[in-house]
Motif scaffolding. Structure first.
Motif, PDB file in Angstrom:
ATOM      1  N   GLY A  97       5.305   2.547 -13.234  1.00  0.00           N
ATOM      2  CA  GLY A  97       5.462   1.133 -12.923  1.00  0.00           C
ATOM      3  C   GLY A  97       6.219   0.366 -13.984  1.00  0.00           C
ATOM      4  O   GLY A  97       6.355  -0.850 -13.907  1.00  0.00           O
TER       5      GLY A  97
ATOM      6  N   ARG B 139      -0.420   8.413 -13.161  1.00  0.00           N
ATOM      7  CA  ARG B 139      -1.103   8.855 -11.953  1.00  0.00           C
ATOM      8  C   ARG B 139      -2.498   9.375 -12.267  1.00  0.00           C
ATOM      9  O   ARG B 139      -3.459   9.091 -11.540  1.00  0.00           O
ATOM     10  CB  ARG B 139      -0.285   9.947 -11.266  1.00  0.00           C
TER      11      ARG B 139
ATOM     12  N   ARG C  85      -1.420   0.214  -8.161  1.00  0.00           N
ATOM     13  CA  ARG C  85      -0.295   0.777  -8.897  1.00  0.00           C
ATOM     14  C   ARG C  85       0.989   0.672  -8.076  1.00  0.00           C
ATOM     15  O   ARG C  85       2.063   0.378  -8.609  1.00  0.00           O
ATOM     16  CB  ARG C  85      -0.590   2.237  -9.248  1.00  0.00           C
ATOM     17  N   GLU C  86       0.895   0.911  -6.775  1.00  0.00           N
ATOM     18  CA  GLU C  86       2.084   0.827  -5.926  1.00  0.00           C
ATOM     19  C   GLU C  86       2.562  -0.617  -5.810  1.00  0.00           C
ATOM     20  O   GLU C  86       3.766  -0.890  -5.837  1.00  0.00           O
ATOM     21  CB  GLU C  86       1.772   1.405  -4.546  1.00  0.00           C
TER      22      GLU C  86
ATOM     23  N   ARG D  88       4.233  -1.415  -8.947  1.00  0.00           N
ATOM     24  CA  ARG D  88       5.540  -0.766  -9.027  1.00  0.00           C
ATOM     25  C   ARG D  88       6.630  -1.670  -8.447  1.00  0.00           C
ATOM     26  O   ARG D  88       7.752  -1.730  -8.953  1.00  0.00           O
ATOM     27  CB  ARG D  88       5.489   0.559  -8.272  1.00  0.00           C
ATOM     28  N   TRP D  89       6.291  -2.396  -7.373  1.00  0.00           N
ATOM     29  CA  TRP D  89       7.237  -3.317  -6.732  1.00  0.00           C
ATOM     30  C   TRP D  89       7.115  -4.736  -7.286  1.00  0.00           C
ATOM     31  O   TRP D  89       7.791  -5.643  -6.818  1.00  0.00           O
ATOM     32  CB  TRP D  89       6.978  -3.351  -5.226  1.00  0.00           C
TER      33      TRP D  89
ATOM     34  N   ALA E 141       4.843   5.504  -0.492  1.00  0.00           N
ATOM     35  CA  ALA E 141       3.800   5.356  -1.518  1.00  0.00           C
ATOM     36  C   ALA E 141       3.020   6.639  -1.764  1.00  0.00           C
ATOM     37  O   ALA E 141       2.380   6.785  -2.801  1.00  0.00           O
ATOM     38  CB  ALA E 141       2.842   4.237  -1.117  1.00  0.00           C
TER      39      ALA E 141
ATOM     40  N   LEU F 287       0.130   7.851  -0.503  1.00  0.00           N
ATOM     41  CA  LEU F 287      -1.284   7.567  -0.724  1.00  0.00           C
ATOM     42  C   LEU F 287      -2.143   8.409   0.206  1.00  0.00           C
ATOM     43  O   LEU F 287      -1.646   8.981   1.181  1.00  0.00           O
ATOM     44  CB  LEU F 287      -1.558   6.078  -0.467  1.00  0.00           C
TER      45      LEU F 287
ATOM     46  N   TYR G  44      -3.075  -0.351   1.613  1.00  0.00           N
ATOM     47  CA  TYR G  44      -1.708  -0.788   1.301  1.00  0.00           C
ATOM     48  C   TYR G  44      -1.087  -1.485   2.511  1.00  0.00           C
ATOM     49  O   TYR G  44      -0.421  -2.521   2.378  1.00  0.00           O
ATOM     50  CB  TYR G  44      -0.889   0.424   0.891  1.00  0.00           C
TER      51      TYR G  44
END
Length: 458
Positions: free
Chosen positions: A73, A113, A136-137, A140-141, A238, A240, A248
């Protein structure tokens, strides 16, 4: 791209390996020397706009993935993980971190991770934390999804042209395009529910206990199916587990709803014109305080950025139910705990007030925060009245344009706080309730300090 140098060698190298190309072959396709490509992959040279264009043309590559693919990230996200008391004795500085990310990006990604899968410092053997993986995802964005904003903004413009009443226009859109009617049902018909999609009856059913802003948001969430392709692509990317995918997807659906009811360009103009006056924005966009606060963390469009807010939502017991760091890189949004000297908890006793505060962390960073108590709608008399404190914050250096900061000496005295007693090493805090993790507790026989939880300096 003109705002800063884009160092994304790890992403270029990963793309090359996925395609099974040598540096020589990729360099030839990108019209550059292999030695220059090697420098880019080692983050010794930035990725220029010309290189981005060639990547897109040669490999049908979306340049936005370069930012999204930063290991762990990005530097700020990895630094927040390393602030865990578990690593307190390592003293990893910024230079070391940058060298690690540049020299071993896959190793940094693996660390991120593993840390997130353990729930952010959970005990060995703990179950994987889907929520941490989703966060976390989002991180990341930076909680900014330009594809969703674009679809929502176009739809908002279309609905505005057809009617001035957004709620009515959304209901009509659902009826005409999706064959769904909107029905408001008595609370006793929907016990414990605020929203239900009945596909058999082709109805979106809402409880009468929802306030107007929540009803509009529910319709906007249902219209997120018009961005199904974009949402599906984000969820697939992602990687997941099933629970993480659902969480998400719910976040992205809510993001689209906010983008539809508060279209990016119009919302940012209103923010800048009003000094980010949340009360005014509530009225103008028919949204709740918490909905506005959420939207403020998403304004990171290239060339049209808003202020870098973070958001935190806590209950009376100090349990954090929502963290959004956005582009703020705020330790306050990622810390393992919260500090009792932070005025967040005073909001529960002053529910109609906006509480502001200047705070300073141990790392020297200074923050301006705004907190308000909000309640969850949908409960009848006699039910549990759920209340939360929602905090927005940003660095004092960025807080100048805020209407809420007018008259505040942003460089003046700030309350020294920590990220919870277990992570805080301020030695003389009278509010301390525990010694820092990793520090030996000391109890002198002939002295008593301001805090009964004294500890060794190292």
């Amino acid at each position: 791209m003109a705002e800063r140098k884009l160092l994304a060698g790890h992403a270029i190298r990963r793309l090359r390996r996925q395609l099974g190309l040598s540096q020589v072959a990729m360099a030839e396709a990108l019209d550059m020397s292999p030695s220059y490509l090697n420098l880019i992959e080692r983050n010794q040279r930035p990725v220029s706009a010309a290189v981005l264009l060639r990547l897109a043309e040669a490999y049908d590559f979306d340049p936005r993935k370069l930012n999204a693919a930063a290991p762990g990230g990005g530097a700020d996200a990895v630094r927040r993980r390393l602030s865990d008391p578990l690593f307190a004795d390592l003293a990893i500085d910024r230079h070391q971190l940058e060298e690690w990310l540049a020299g071993a990006p896959d190793g940094a990604e693996a660390f991120a991770r593993a840390y997130d899968r353990m729930g952010g410092g959970a005990a060995p053997g703990a179950a994987p934390d889907a929520e941490a993986a989703v966060r976390r995802e989002i991180e990341r964005w930076r909680n900014h999804f330009p594809d969703l904003d674009a679809v929502a903004e176009a739809l908002a413009d279309e609905l505005r042209m057809g009617a001035g009443d957004l709620y009515g226009a959304m209901a009509e859109r659902l009826r005409v395009k999706h064959q769904l009617s909107v029905r408001i049902l008595p609370a006793e018909v929907m016990p414990g529910l605020t929203r239900r999609l009945d596909l058999h009856a082709r109805q979106l059913q809402l409880s009468e206990m929802l306030d107007p802003s929540s009803r509009s948001f529910a319709l906007a969430e249902q219209l997120a199916q018009e961005a199904r392709g974009e949402i599906d692509a984000l969820v697939r990317g992602a990687a997941l587990d099933r629970l993480g995918e659902r969480m998400y997807r719910r976040h992205l659906t809510g993001y689209f709803a906010a983008a539809l009811t508060m279209p990016y360009a119009r919302f940012l103009r209103a923010c800048e014109a009003s000094g980010y006056d949340v009360a005014l924005l509530e009225r103008r966009f028919g949204a709740s305080w918490e909905q506005i606060a959420h939207r403020l963390t998403t304004l990171h469009r290239v060339g049209a950025r808003g202020l870098p807010f973070f958001l935190l939502r806590v209950d009376r017991a100090g349990q954090v139910s929502k963290r959004l760091a956005g582009a703020s890189a705020a330790p306050l949004a990622e810390g393992a705990g919260t500090c009792p000297l932070w005025n967040v908890y005073e909001a529960f006793a002053r529910p109609d007030e906006l509480l502001t505060q200047l705070v300073a962390l141990e790392d020297g960073s200074r923050w301006f925060t705004m907190t308000r108590c909000v309640r969850r709608h949908g409960m009848r008399v006699g039910g549990v009245a759920a209340r939360f404190a929602v905090t927005l914050g940003l660095t004092t250096g960025a807080a100048g344009p805020l209407a809420a900061a007018a008259g505040v000496a942003l460089e003046g005295a700030a309350v020294p706080i920590g990220l919870g007693c277990r992570a805080c090493t301020r030695p003389d805090c009278p509010q301390r309730s525990a010694a820092p993790t990793g520090r030996t507790r000391v109890m002198p026989e002939r002295e008593t300090g301001a805090s009964p939880f004294g500890f060794a300096a190292d």
